[in-house]
Scaffold this motif. Structure first.
Motif, PDB file in Angstrom:
ATOM      1  N   GLU A   9      25.852  43.457  62.029  1.00  0.00           N
ATOM      2  CA  GLU A   9      24.889  44.267  62.780  1.00  0.00           C
ATOM      3  C   GLU A   9      24.523  43.589  64.099  1.00  0.00           C
ATOM      4  N   ILE A  10      24.364  42.278  64.061  1.00  0.00           N
ATOM      5  CA  ILE A  10      24.063  41.530  65.274  1.00  0.00           C
ATOM      6  C   ILE A  10      25.201  41.693  66.281  1.00  0.00           C
ATOM      7  N   LYS A  11      26.440  41.609  65.816  1.00  0.00           N
ATOM      8  CA  LYS A  11      27.604  41.747  66.699  1.00  0.00           C
ATOM      9  C   LYS A  11      27.641  43.142  67.322  1.00  0.00           C
ATOM     10  N   LYS A  12      27.308  44.150  66.532  1.00  0.00           N
ATOM     11  CA  LYS A  12      27.313  45.531  67.031  1.00  0.00           C
ATOM     12  C   LYS A  12      26.284  45.700  68.161  1.00  0.00           C
ATOM     13  N   VAL A  13      25.093  45.177  67.962  1.00  0.00           N
ATOM     14  CA  VAL A  13      24.058  45.275  68.996  1.00  0.00           C
ATOM     15  C   VAL A  13      24.436  44.410  70.199  1.00  0.00           C
ATOM     16  N   TYR A  19      27.579  44.589  78.625  1.00  0.00           N
ATOM     17  CA  TYR A  19      28.134  45.689  79.416  1.00  0.00           C
ATOM     18  C   TYR A  19      29.509  45.386  79.990  1.00  0.00           C
ATOM     19  N   ASN A  20      29.753  44.166  80.430  1.00  0.00           N
ATOM     20  CA  ASN A  20      31.054  43.857  81.032  1.00  0.00           C
ATOM     21  C   ASN A  20      32.060  43.330  80.021  1.00  0.00           C
ATOM     22  N   GLY A  21      31.662  43.186  78.768  1.00  0.00           N
ATOM     23  CA  GLY A  21      32.588  42.829  77.702  1.00  0.00           C
ATOM     24  C   GLY A  21      33.143  41.416  77.758  1.00  0.00           C
ATOM     25  N   ASN A  22      32.445  40.499  78.432  1.00  0.00           N
ATOM     26  CA  ASN A  22      32.986  39.143  78.561  1.00  0.00           C
ATOM     27  C   ASN A  22      32.525  38.188  77.459  1.00  0.00           C
ATOM     28  N   GLU A  29      22.210  41.708  82.276  1.00  0.00           N
ATOM     29  CA  GLU A  29      22.664  42.549  81.169  1.00  0.00           C
ATOM     30  C   GLU A  29      21.555  42.714  80.130  1.00  0.00           C
ATOM     31  N   ILE A  30      20.848  41.639  79.870  1.00  0.00           N
ATOM     32  CA  ILE A  30      19.747  41.700  78.903  1.00  0.00           C
ATOM     33  C   ILE A  30      18.665  42.646  79.413  1.00  0.00           C
ATOM     34  N   ASP A  31      18.312  42.509  80.673  1.00  0.00           N
ATOM     35  CA  ASP A  31      17.285  43.359  81.268  1.00  0.00           C
ATOM     36  C   ASP A  31      17.707  44.831  81.183  1.00  0.00           C
ATOM     37  N   ARG A  32      18.931  45.119  81.534  1.00  0.00           N
ATOM     38  CA  ARG A  32      19.434  46.498  81.502  1.00  0.00           C
ATOM     39  C   ARG A  32      19.408  47.060  80.078  1.00  0.00           C
ATOM     40  N   ALA A  33      19.860  46.267  79.117  1.00  0.00           N
ATOM     41  CA  ALA A  33      19.896  46.729  77.727  1.00  0.00           C
ATOM     42  C   ALA A  33      18.491  46.934  77.177  1.00  0.00           C
ATOM     43  N   VAL A  34      17.584  46.046  77.524  1.00  0.00           N
ATOM     44  CA  VAL A  34      16.198  46.193  77.059  1.00  0.00           C
ATOM     45  C   VAL A  34      15.609  47.492  77.589  1.00  0.00           C
ATOM     46  N   ILE A  35      15.848  47.791  78.847  1.00  0.00           N
ATOM     47  CA  ILE A  35      15.346  49.032  79.448  1.00  0.00           C
ATOM     48  C   ILE A  35      15.882  50.247  78.696  1.00  0.00           C
TER      49      ILE A  35
END
Length: 152
Positions: A9-13, A19-22, A29-35
């Motif tokens: 589940e952690i890996k899925k989230v 976002y860039n898959g690296n 990326e954290i800020d964008r995902a939190v939003i």
């Protein structure tokens, strides 16, 4: 987020955040995902920053999968602290004055009502001696006094 997620589940989230898959997460990326995923946390920028720094145990400026579960726990922990901080910060200037502290000191679990006791407590928390309690100072005090249960 008291309920613990399993590794899958952690890996899925994590993959949603990445976002860039690296395979590593930047603060952006954290800020964008939190939003997008946790909009109730999005306005708490100081809490997000504090969680990001605390979760980055490798100190490389990125959050990897091994650090990610801790990041999620810390996002929620610092969000709760930030809510308390905002209750004390009556004028919304992101710092707690002595006057604000006196009005809401009981939220921090500080006993005593005398001006001398309250001023001593305020000065102890205001570690940079700037005349205000900043969120970082508030978090340090909260950890020291176990104001909220800190995630393992």
């Amino acid at each position: 987020m008291s309920q613990k997620l399993d590794r899958a589940e952690i890996k899925k989230v994590f993959d949603v955040f990445d976002y860039n898959g690296n395979g590593i997460l930047s603060l952006a990326e954290i800020d964008r995902a939190v939003i997008e995923l946790y909009p109730h946390l999005a306005k708490d920028k100081p809490a997000i920053m504090r969680a990001y720094k605390a979760a980055d145990t490798s100190k490389d400026g990125f959050i990897d999968l091994n650090e990610f579960g801790r990041l999620i726990d810390l996002l929620h922990y610092y969000h709760e602290l930030y809510k308390k901080f905002q209750q004390l910060d009556i004028d919304g200037d992101r710092r707690i004055s002595y006057v604000e502290f006196k009005k809401g000191h009981d939220l921090m679990g500080i006993k005593g009502r005398s001006d001398k006791v309250l001023k001593a407590a305020f000065d102890e928390i205001d570690t940079n001696h700037g005349g205000y309690i900043l969120f970082d100072e508030f978090c340090t005090y909260a950890a020291k006094t176990k104001m909220l249960e800190y995630p393992e």
